[in-house]
Design an enzyme around this catalytic site. Sequence first.
Site, PDB file in Angstrom:
ATOM      1  N   HIS A 126     -37.683 -82.920 -19.791  1.00 31.28           N
ATOM      2  CA  HIS A 126     -39.089 -82.702 -19.451  1.00 31.28           C
ATOM      3  C   HIS A 126     -39.752 -84.053 -19.203  1.00 31.28           C
ATOM      4  O   HIS A 126     -40.667 -84.463 -19.898  1.00 31.28           O
ATOM      5  CB  HIS A 126     -39.795 -81.908 -20.548  1.00 31.28           C
ATOM      6  CG  HIS A 126     -39.259 -80.512 -20.731  1.00 31.28           C
ATOM      7  ND1 HIS A 126     -37.947 -80.265 -21.060  1.00 31.28           N
ATOM      8  CD2 HIS A 126     -39.870 -79.305 -20.627  1.00 31.28           C
ATOM      9  CE1 HIS A 126     -37.756 -78.960 -21.151  1.00 31.28           C
ATOM     10  NE2 HIS A 126     -38.900 -78.343 -20.883  1.00 31.28           N
ATOM     11  N   PHE A 164     -41.837 -87.285 -26.649  1.00 38.49           N
ATOM     12  CA  PHE A 164     -41.711 -87.484 -28.092  1.00 38.49           C
ATOM     13  C   PHE A 164     -40.931 -88.744 -28.452  1.00 38.49           C
ATOM     14  O   PHE A 164     -40.645 -88.973 -29.630  1.00 38.49           O
ATOM     15  CB  PHE A 164     -41.100 -86.249 -28.750  1.00 38.49           C
ATOM     16  CG  PHE A 164     -41.968 -85.022 -28.617  1.00 38.49           C
ATOM     17  CD1 PHE A 164     -43.342 -85.123 -28.732  1.00 38.49           C
ATOM     18  CD2 PHE A 164     -41.421 -83.787 -28.339  1.00 38.49           C
ATOM     19  CE1 PHE A 164     -44.153 -84.009 -28.598  1.00 38.49           C
ATOM     20  CE2 PHE A 164     -42.224 -82.661 -28.194  1.00 38.49           C
ATOM     21  CZ  PHE A 164     -43.592 -82.765 -28.320  1.00 38.49           C
ATOM     22  N   HIS A 188     -39.858-112.739 -49.840  1.00 34.44           N
ATOM     23  CA  HIS A 188     -40.236-111.738 -50.834  1.00 34.44           C
ATOM     24  C   HIS A 188     -39.315-111.860 -52.051  1.00 34.44           C
ATOM     25  O   HIS A 188     -38.276-111.200 -52.120  1.00 34.44           O
ATOM     26  CB  HIS A 188     -40.114-110.331 -50.247  1.00 34.44           C
ATOM     27  CG  HIS A 188     -40.954-110.110 -49.034  1.00 34.44           C
ATOM     28  ND1 HIS A 188     -40.636-110.641 -47.801  1.00 34.44           N
ATOM     29  CD2 HIS A 188     -42.113-109.415 -48.861  1.00 34.44           C
ATOM     30  CE1 HIS A 188     -41.556-110.269 -46.915  1.00 34.44           C
ATOM     31  NE2 HIS A 188     -42.459-109.529 -47.535  1.00 34.44           N
ATOM     32  N   GLU A 194     -37.896 -85.671 -35.100  1.00 36.39           N
ATOM     33  CA  GLU A 194     -37.454 -86.573 -34.044  1.00 36.39           C
ATOM     34  C   GLU A 194     -37.120 -87.962 -34.571  1.00 36.39           C
ATOM     35  O   GLU A 194     -36.091 -88.548 -34.206  1.00 36.39           O
ATOM     36  CB  GLU A 194     -38.533 -86.683 -32.952  1.00 36.39           C
ATOM     37  CG  GLU A 194     -38.802 -85.404 -32.194  1.00 36.39           C
ATOM     38  CD  GLU A 194     -39.899 -84.560 -32.821  1.00 36.39           C
ATOM     39  OE1 GLU A 194     -40.310 -83.564 -32.201  1.00 36.39           O
ATOM     40  OE2 GLU A 194     -40.342 -84.905 -33.950  1.00 36.39           O
ATOM     41  N   HIS A 211     -37.344-106.080 -47.049  1.00 34.06           N
ATOM     42  CA  HIS A 211     -38.096-107.314 -47.317  1.00 34.06           C
ATOM     43  C   HIS A 211     -37.440-108.120 -48.434  1.00 34.06           C
ATOM     44  O   HIS A 211     -37.577-109.332 -48.489  1.00 34.06           O
ATOM     45  CB  HIS A 211     -39.541-106.983 -47.689  1.00 34.06           C
ATOM     46  CG  HIS A 211     -39.677-106.044 -48.837  1.00 34.06           C
ATOM     47  ND1 HIS A 211     -39.582-104.672 -48.681  1.00 34.06           N
ATOM     48  CD2 HIS A 211     -39.899-106.257 -50.157  1.00 34.06           C
ATOM     49  CE1 HIS A 211     -39.743-104.094 -49.866  1.00 34.06           C
ATOM     50  NE2 HIS A 211     -39.928-105.031 -50.770  1.00 34.06           N
ATOM     51  N   HIS A 270     -47.791 -82.971 -23.129  1.00 31.06           N
ATOM     52  CA  HIS A 270     -46.332 -82.942 -23.049  1.00 31.06           C
ATOM     53  C   HIS A 270     -45.794 -83.649 -21.801  1.00 31.06           C
ATOM     54  O   HIS A 270     -44.576 -83.706 -21.618  1.00 31.06           O
ATOM     55  CB  HIS A 270     -45.831 -81.498 -23.065  1.00 31.06           C
ATOM     56  CG  HIS A 270     -45.824 -80.887 -24.424  1.00 31.06           C
ATOM     57  ND1 HIS A 270     -46.931 -80.867 -25.241  1.00 31.06           N
ATOM     58  CD2 HIS A 270     -44.826 -80.285 -25.132  1.00 31.06           C
ATOM     59  CE1 HIS A 270     -46.634 -80.264 -26.378  1.00 31.06           C
ATOM     60  NE2 HIS A 270     -45.361 -79.905 -26.345  1.00 31.06           N
ATOM     61  N   ILE A 289     -45.540-101.214 -57.425  1.00 30.00           N
ATOM     62  CA  ILE A 289     -46.355-102.257 -56.798  1.00 30.00           C
ATOM     63  C   ILE A 289     -46.094-102.278 -55.294  1.00 30.00           C
ATOM     64  O   ILE A 289     -44.942-102.198 -54.846  1.00 30.00           O
ATOM     65  CB  ILE A 289     -46.030-103.646 -57.393  1.00 30.00           C
ATOM     66  CG1 ILE A 289     -46.427-103.709 -58.866  1.00 30.00           C
ATOM     67  CG2 ILE A 289     -46.728-104.755 -56.606  1.00 30.00           C
ATOM     68  CD1 ILE A 289     -47.928-103.643 -59.122  1.00 30.00           C
ATOM     69  N   SER A 308     -33.953 -76.007 -24.587  1.00 27.52           N
ATOM     70  CA  SER A 308     -34.684 -76.792 -23.585  1.00 27.52           C
ATOM     71  C   SER A 308     -33.955 -78.077 -23.224  1.00 27.52           C
ATOM     72  O   SER A 308     -33.991 -78.515 -22.074  1.00 27.52           O
ATOM     73  CB  SER A 308     -36.092 -77.131 -24.099  1.00 27.52           C
ATOM     74  OG  SER A 308     -36.884 -75.977 -24.222  1.00 27.52           O
ATOM     75  N   ARG A 337     -37.111 -80.947 -15.927  1.00 32.77           N
ATOM     76  CA  ARG A 337     -37.155 -79.521 -16.228  1.00 32.77           C
ATOM     77  C   ARG A 337     -36.957 -78.704 -14.951  1.00 32.77           C
ATOM     78  O   ARG A 337     -36.314 -77.654 -14.966  1.00 32.77           O
ATOM     79  CB  ARG A 337     -38.501 -79.151 -16.858  1.00 32.77           C
ATOM     80  CG  ARG A 337     -38.681 -77.661 -17.120  1.00 32.77           C
ATOM     81  CD  ARG A 337     -40.055 -77.396 -17.730  1.00 32.77           C
ATOM     82  NE  ARG A 337     -40.236 -76.004 -18.089  1.00 32.77           N
ATOM     83  CZ  ARG A 337     -40.824 -75.099 -17.315  1.00 32.77           C
ATOM     84  NH1 ARG A 337     -41.276 -75.460 -16.127  1.00 32.77           N
ATOM     85  NH2 ARG A 337     -40.971 -73.846 -17.719  1.00 32.77           N
ATOM     86  N   HIS A 369     -44.816-110.205 -54.582  1.00 33.46           N
ATOM     87  CA  HIS A 369     -44.191-109.342 -53.582  1.00 33.46           C
ATOM     88  C   HIS A 369     -43.757-110.118 -52.344  1.00 33.46           C
ATOM     89  O   HIS A 369     -42.593-110.063 -51.953  1.00 33.46           O
ATOM     90  CB  HIS A 369     -45.144-108.214 -53.170  1.00 33.46           C
ATOM     91  CG  HIS A 369     -44.558-107.254 -52.183  1.00 33.46           C
ATOM     92  ND1 HIS A 369     -44.446-107.524 -50.833  1.00 33.46           N
ATOM     93  CD2 HIS A 369     -44.047-106.018 -52.345  1.00 33.46           C
ATOM     94  CE1 HIS A 369     -43.881-106.509 -50.220  1.00 33.46           C
ATOM     95  NE2 HIS A 369     -43.641-105.572 -51.121  1.00 33.46           N
TER      96      HIS A 369
END
Length: 673
Positions: free
Chosen positions: A466, A442, A35, A416, A75, A478, A194, A389, A525, A267
């Site tokens: 969990h 997650f 690039h 996250e 890049h 979940h 661009i 939690s 949990r 690019h």
Amino acid sequence: MPLTARRLADPDHWNLASAIRVLSMDAVEAANSGHPGMPMGMADVATVLWGKHLKFDASAPHWFDRDRFILSAGHGSMLIYSLLHLTGFEQMTLDQIRNFRQWGAATAGHPEYGHAEGVETTTGPLGQGLATSVGFAMAEAKMRAEFGEELCDHRTWVIAGDGCLMEGISQEAITLAGHLRLGRLIVLWDDNKITIDGAVSLSDSTDQLKRFEAAGWRTLSCDGHDPADIDRVLTAAKEDDGRPVLVACNTTIGYGSAKKGGTSGVHGSPLGAEEIAATRLAYAWEHKPFELPDELVARWREIGARGAADRKAWNARVDALPDAQRNAFASRVAGEPNEALAPAITALKEKASAEQPKVATRKASEMVLEVVNPILPETIGGSADLTGSNNTKTRDLGIFDAQNRAGRYVHWGIREHGMAAAMNGLALHGGFRPYGGTFLVFTDYMRGAMRLSALMGVPVVYVMTHDSIGLGEDGPTHQPVEHLAMLRATPNTWTFRPADLVETAEAWELALTTDLTPSVLALSRQNLPTVRMEHTPENLTAKGAYILREASTQPKAVLMASGSEVEIALKAAEALEADGTPTRVVSVPCMELFRDQPEGYRAEVLPEGPVRVAIEAAVRQPWDWLLMGERGDWKRQDFIGMTGFGASAPADRLYKEFGITPEAAVAKVKALL
């Protein structure tokens, strides 16, 4: 201003910047891959930054109080490689530039941490460098609060492109940085309008200056090809008023290329020999490919040595510290293991085996942190809006925020991905062992940054609670079923799924003492009984898998399990033994560490004779190599776990409905026998 006029207006700057441009063109052309456009467009900005504002010493790449330079628009890697070579970083030879993107070279297609000194973090996936820089800036602010400006007084500079600002992680990063008022974070936006497809306007019409201002940033702009204007705006950017700074640098991608400049054509592809020749004429550059005039190299080397005086003065200040303070600082910077950790973990294990608490492993993790955090000042914890939690906050941690840099707990908010990237930055900066929590499901939102943790060998700790259908009523959205497989498939990642407080303590000890591997703690949990009832000082989790309960005689069956399913394996083994089937139970808290054990140990734990059954409330995929053994015997093994997604119901009902029970394990063993 026309290109020729700019060249004549400031020939010294022009020649310095042209060296970056031609090295970038030549290296990409030689590799027939790369690039060139971004390095050509941002060469003026980079020349002013490195020549007048960036605090560094090329002869000491690891000097702690250097400014951090992060090329988020990875890049354009030839920009940083050119700068490192020109300023005199010993490792970045001209041969490395010639071998851009080739096997064994330090000059990878995107900047790779650990490949070349001066590359502070791996970038390439757009937005990652920008988000990681937030962690760098947090680390600088916290170290300054702990040790004072005499020892920690530097900035974090970032070059980001339009693509970095479009990626979703950028929103998490900029809102967090603005909220935390990280005033020494300065982002130089390559505003060339661009992308690969063409004009940015094809896909985006965001007013980026207003966006950053709304997030609490100070915004500035400049002509990205006017060295005087660039110098003006960088000088202004260093005036810290508590807000991070975005500098919009109005540039032309592929600057100087007559046919491709300002277009997507420059690019991600070489310019071609004809266009390079024409561009050399436009630059008034008369030298052959990879040829640099001695006087120009000398000027760049002066720039590379510009920070030597600052470094020597800093070393003198460190040397003048009282012994205790100097040693504490040196230990933090070096990331040396704390000698108090091992005995503290051993004592906690002994207590757990004696008292045999029944607690969720997320609670067990908190119990470990209550012991660990007071003796490890380098830990900095947090949660993505799930503190109660994830159980990641202990009593001795204050809150790290805009008002309190001494705090050691970060409220990351519902970010996250940004959390994971910033934790990488905290660790890479030096001085910290970051950990952060969310639900295991997650990891989907964190994957990009977690992969870079592994790729770079950054020992961050992901506290993922969990961990299975055992979380119950929240339901299949979940309940992670495929996530353990994904994590275990990732190279250089330790995925721990501990069965009780003892294994949790051992996992934390390993995670906090490794130098080159990120760790994932997959925690339950629901409450789990203590399964390690006899204390041993040895860290058995370090073996990856071990015999938890031996068969009464030569085993006919081996039950393997991790985490919450170890309890199920133990109950099944008890029933099988009562029925006359000698059964061994093997706890498998970390497959990766078991794979690294000598073949003899693996054969001792999992001999070829007995049938094998694995139990885990997740998909089968990562268990096959343990189930089939060295000979790949499909007939004498089976798996008890998930074949699809979960459901909404209390945990006990879910385990029964999905057939993850002691009775199911007993039936499998009998069928195999």
